[in-house]
Design a protein around this motif. Sequence first.
Motif, PDB file in Angstrom:
ATOM      1  N   ASN A  95       0.862  -1.185   0.000  1.00 11.15           N
ATOM      2  CA  ASN A  95       0.000   0.000   0.000  1.00 11.15           C
ATOM      3  C   ASN A  95       0.899   1.236   0.000  1.00 11.15           C
ATOM      4  O   ASN A  95       1.343   1.697   1.050  1.00 11.15           O
ATOM      5  CB  ASN A  95      -0.917   0.013   1.228  1.00 11.15           C
ATOM      6  CG  ASN A  95      -2.165  -0.802   1.016  1.00 11.15           C
ATOM      7  OD1 ASN A  95      -3.029  -0.444   0.222  1.00 11.15           O
ATOM      8  ND2 ASN A  95      -2.255  -1.934   1.708  1.00 11.15           N
ATOM      9  N   LEU A  96       1.167   1.760  -1.172  1.00 14.13           N
ATOM     10  CA  LEU A  96       2.139   2.836  -1.308  1.00 14.13           C
ATOM     11  C   LEU A  96       1.507   4.198  -1.070  1.00 14.13           C
ATOM     12  O   LEU A  96       0.326   4.422  -1.345  1.00 14.13           O
ATOM     13  CB  LEU A  96       2.763   2.791  -2.707  1.00 14.13           C
ATOM     14  CG  LEU A  96       3.413   1.456  -3.091  1.00 14.13           C
ATOM     15  CD1 LEU A  96       4.012   1.538  -4.481  1.00 14.13           C
ATOM     16  CD2 LEU A  96       4.459   1.038  -2.071  1.00 14.13           C
ATOM     17  N   VAL A  97       2.338   5.122  -0.557  1.00 15.93           N
ATOM     18  CA  VAL A  97       1.878   6.465  -0.225  1.00 15.93           C
ATOM     19  C   VAL A  97       2.780   7.493  -0.908  1.00 15.93           C
ATOM     20  O   VAL A  97       4.007   7.355  -0.877  1.00 15.93           O
ATOM     21  CB  VAL A  97       1.882   6.686   1.310  1.00 15.93           C
ATOM     22  CG1 VAL A  97       1.475   8.120   1.651  1.00 15.93           C
ATOM     23  CG2 VAL A  97       0.953   5.690   1.990  1.00 15.93           C
ATOM     24  N   LYS A  98       2.174   8.511  -1.491  1.00 16.96           N
ATOM     25  CA  LYS A  98       2.936   9.541  -2.195  1.00 16.96           C
ATOM     26  C   LYS A  98       3.547  10.550  -1.224  1.00 16.96           C
ATOM     27  O   LYS A  98       2.990  10.840  -0.178  1.00 16.96           O
ATOM     28  CB  LYS A  98       2.038  10.273  -3.189  1.00 16.96           C
ATOM     29  CG  LYS A  98       1.612   9.444  -4.382  1.00 16.96           C
ATOM     30  CD  LYS A  98       0.792  10.269  -5.359  1.00 16.96           C
ATOM     31  CE  LYS A  98       0.387   9.441  -6.584  1.00 16.96           C
ATOM     32  NZ  LYS A  98      -0.427  10.237  -7.540  1.00 16.96           N
ATOM     33  N   SER A 104       9.519   8.400  -5.944  1.00 18.39           N
ATOM     34  CA  SER A 104       8.734   7.167  -5.923  1.00 18.39           C
ATOM     35  C   SER A 104       7.789   7.135  -4.726  1.00 18.39           C
ATOM     36  O   SER A 104       8.026   7.795  -3.711  1.00 18.39           O
ATOM     37  CB  SER A 104       9.670   5.950  -5.868  1.00 18.39           C
ATOM     38  OG  SER A 104      10.494   6.009  -4.720  1.00 18.39           O
ATOM     39  N   GLU A 105       6.712   6.376  -4.881  1.00 19.50           N
ATOM     40  CA  GLU A 105       5.796   6.196  -3.765  1.00 19.50           C
ATOM     41  C   GLU A 105       6.460   5.314  -2.695  1.00 19.50           C
ATOM     42  O   GLU A 105       7.310   4.483  -2.995  1.00 19.50           O
ATOM     43  CB  GLU A 105       4.501   5.560  -4.246  1.00 19.50           C
ATOM     44  CG  GLU A 105       3.689   6.471  -5.165  1.00 19.50           C
ATOM     45  CD  GLU A 105       2.386   5.837  -5.585  1.00 19.50           C
ATOM     46  OE1 GLU A 105       1.350   6.523  -5.517  1.00 19.50           O
ATOM     47  OE2 GLU A 105       2.403   4.661  -5.975  1.00 19.50           O
ATOM     48  N   ILE A 106       6.042   5.503  -1.453  1.00 20.85           N
ATOM     49  CA  ILE A 106       6.712   4.876  -0.312  1.00 20.85           C
ATOM     50  C   ILE A 106       5.823   3.826   0.338  1.00 20.85           C
ATOM     51  O   ILE A 106       4.628   4.045   0.547  1.00 20.85           O
ATOM     52  CB  ILE A 106       7.095   5.950   0.734  1.00 20.85           C
ATOM     53  CG1 ILE A 106       8.029   6.982   0.114  1.00 20.85           C
ATOM     54  CG2 ILE A 106       7.731   5.298   1.960  1.00 20.85           C
ATOM     55  CD1 ILE A 106       9.332   6.430  -0.407  1.00 20.85           C
ATOM     56  N   GLU A 107       6.443   2.687   0.659  1.00 22.73           N
ATOM     57  CA  GLU A 107       5.760   1.688   1.463  1.00 22.73           C
ATOM     58  C   GLU A 107       5.987   2.046   2.924  1.00 22.73           C
ATOM     59  O   GLU A 107       7.114   1.965   3.420  1.00 22.73           O
ATOM     60  CB  GLU A 107       6.308   0.296   1.145  1.00 22.73           C
ATOM     61  CG  GLU A 107       5.528  -0.821   1.804  1.00 22.73           C
ATOM     62  CD  GLU A 107       5.987  -2.196   1.340  1.00 22.73           C
ATOM     63  OE1 GLU A 107       5.352  -2.767   0.453  1.00 22.73           O
ATOM     64  OE2 GLU A 107       7.011  -2.668   1.874  1.00 22.73           O
ATOM     65  N   VAL A 108       4.939   2.441   3.599  1.00 19.48           N
ATOM     66  CA  VAL A 108       5.058   2.952   4.969  1.00 19.48           C
ATOM     67  C   VAL A 108       5.604   1.883   5.911  1.00 19.48           C
ATOM     68  O   VAL A 108       6.493   2.140   6.719  1.00 19.48           O
ATOM     69  CB  VAL A 108       3.693   3.456   5.467  1.00 19.48           C
ATOM     70  CG1 VAL A 108       3.795   3.977   6.890  1.00 19.48           C
ATOM     71  CG2 VAL A 108       3.162   4.531   4.539  1.00 19.48           C
ATOM     72  N   CYS A 109       5.058   0.693   5.805  1.00 19.93           N
ATOM     73  CA  CYS A 109       5.525  -0.465   6.572  1.00 19.93           C
ATOM     74  C   CYS A 109       4.792  -1.681   6.033  1.00 19.93           C
ATOM     75  O   CYS A 109       3.951  -1.562   5.127  1.00 19.93           O
ATOM     76  CB  CYS A 109       5.270  -0.285   8.082  1.00 19.93           C
ATOM     77  SG  CYS A 109       3.529  -0.162   8.530  1.00 19.93           S
ATOM     78  N   ASP A 110       5.078  -2.827   6.579  1.00 24.44           N
ATOM     79  CA  ASP A 110       4.375  -4.038   6.145  1.00 24.44           C
ATOM     80  C   ASP A 110       3.109  -4.264   6.959  1.00 24.44           C
ATOM     81  O   ASP A 110       2.060  -4.616   6.422  1.00 24.44           O
ATOM     82  CB  ASP A 110       5.302  -5.249   6.256  1.00 24.44           C
ATOM     83  CG  ASP A 110       6.448  -5.172   5.262  1.00 24.44           C
ATOM     84  OD1 ASP A 110       6.182  -4.959   4.059  1.00 24.44           O
ATOM     85  OD2 ASP A 110       7.613  -5.285   5.681  1.00 24.44           O
ATOM     86  N   SER A 149       2.519  16.461   3.227  1.00 25.42           N
ATOM     87  CA  SER A 149       1.743  15.782   2.184  1.00 25.42           C
ATOM     88  C   SER A 149       1.776  14.268   2.388  1.00 25.42           C
ATOM     89  O   SER A 149       0.788  13.578   2.107  1.00 25.42           O
ATOM     90  CB  SER A 149       2.282  16.141   0.795  1.00 25.42           C
ATOM     91  OG  SER A 149       3.567  15.586   0.580  1.00 25.42           O
ATOM     92  N   PHE A 150       2.906  13.763   2.853  1.00 22.60           N
ATOM     93  CA  PHE A 150       3.009  12.331   3.140  1.00 22.60           C
ATOM     94  C   PHE A 150       2.043  11.948   4.257  1.00 22.60           C
ATOM     95  O   PHE A 150       1.339  10.934   4.170  1.00 22.60           O
ATOM     96  CB  PHE A 150       4.445  11.988   3.530  1.00 22.60           C
ATOM     97  CG  PHE A 150       4.672  10.533   3.817  1.00 22.60           C
ATOM     98  CD1 PHE A 150       4.735   9.607   2.789  1.00 22.60           C
ATOM     99  CD2 PHE A 150       4.845  10.079   5.122  1.00 22.60           C
ATOM    100  CE1 PHE A 150       4.958   8.260   3.041  1.00 22.60           C
ATOM    101  CE2 PHE A 150       5.065   8.739   5.386  1.00 22.60           C
ATOM    102  CZ  PHE A 150       5.120   7.828   4.350  1.00 22.60           C
TER     103      PHE A 150
END
Length: 228
Positions: A95-98, A104-110, A149-150
């Motif tokens: 679940n990526l976040v801009k 690139s979009e970021i994966e906050v955690c698993d 924004s994140f």
Amino acid sequence: RMQLYIKYGDDETRHPIKLWRCLNYQTYHGDSIYVFALGKWYKVSKKYANELLDFVKQIEESDSIFVDCDKAMNEAEYNEKLADSQSNYQLLDANLVKSELVRSEIEVCDVLTDAREFIHVKFRRSSATLSHLFAQGRVSAQLLRRDRSFRKNLRSKLASLGLDRNLIPLENNKLDPSNYTVTFALIEKKERPFVDSLPFFSLINFRLTAENLILLGYKVKVKKIKIL
């Protein structure tokens, strides 16, 4: 005499590299650690190595409940199993976040818990895998502090998943990092402590990552996950 050959997509030429330059190895001899990496030998004093080990050993193990990993599982399947194991866990894997600060979009955690614990999971396979694990936790935590924004996009993501968006305040002055934990979890067959799972250069990488997160105000924890 053995060589590897690298072929780039825009070049028909094969570029040879001596195989031994690609090997990584470490061993203890006398009072020192010897590490072979990038085609060179490095001698590490025992005092410095012990300082690294002592720092990592001080990092507490996560109090959260973790399930064992089934032998045939890949990382995505394990993350799903972990998230499903507790009602207060949420799967955020993929679940990526801009962010406005990185391209690139970021994966906050698993997996995210309602206790504000960001759990990052990786199989213990190579130094590169470990580097990816530590970078994921570091970048996510830094953006949480620095990028409004994140945080806004993450709040929207949480709401879309049926979670309380107020787990993440919108404004930076309302974000208290001490309320958040960044946990690095390793899946490995060998039953040994987290610190013993890290090769020497990964120990350095982890210490730098942990120190950075602690300076930002976060709690840092670790976890070893068994393979059934």
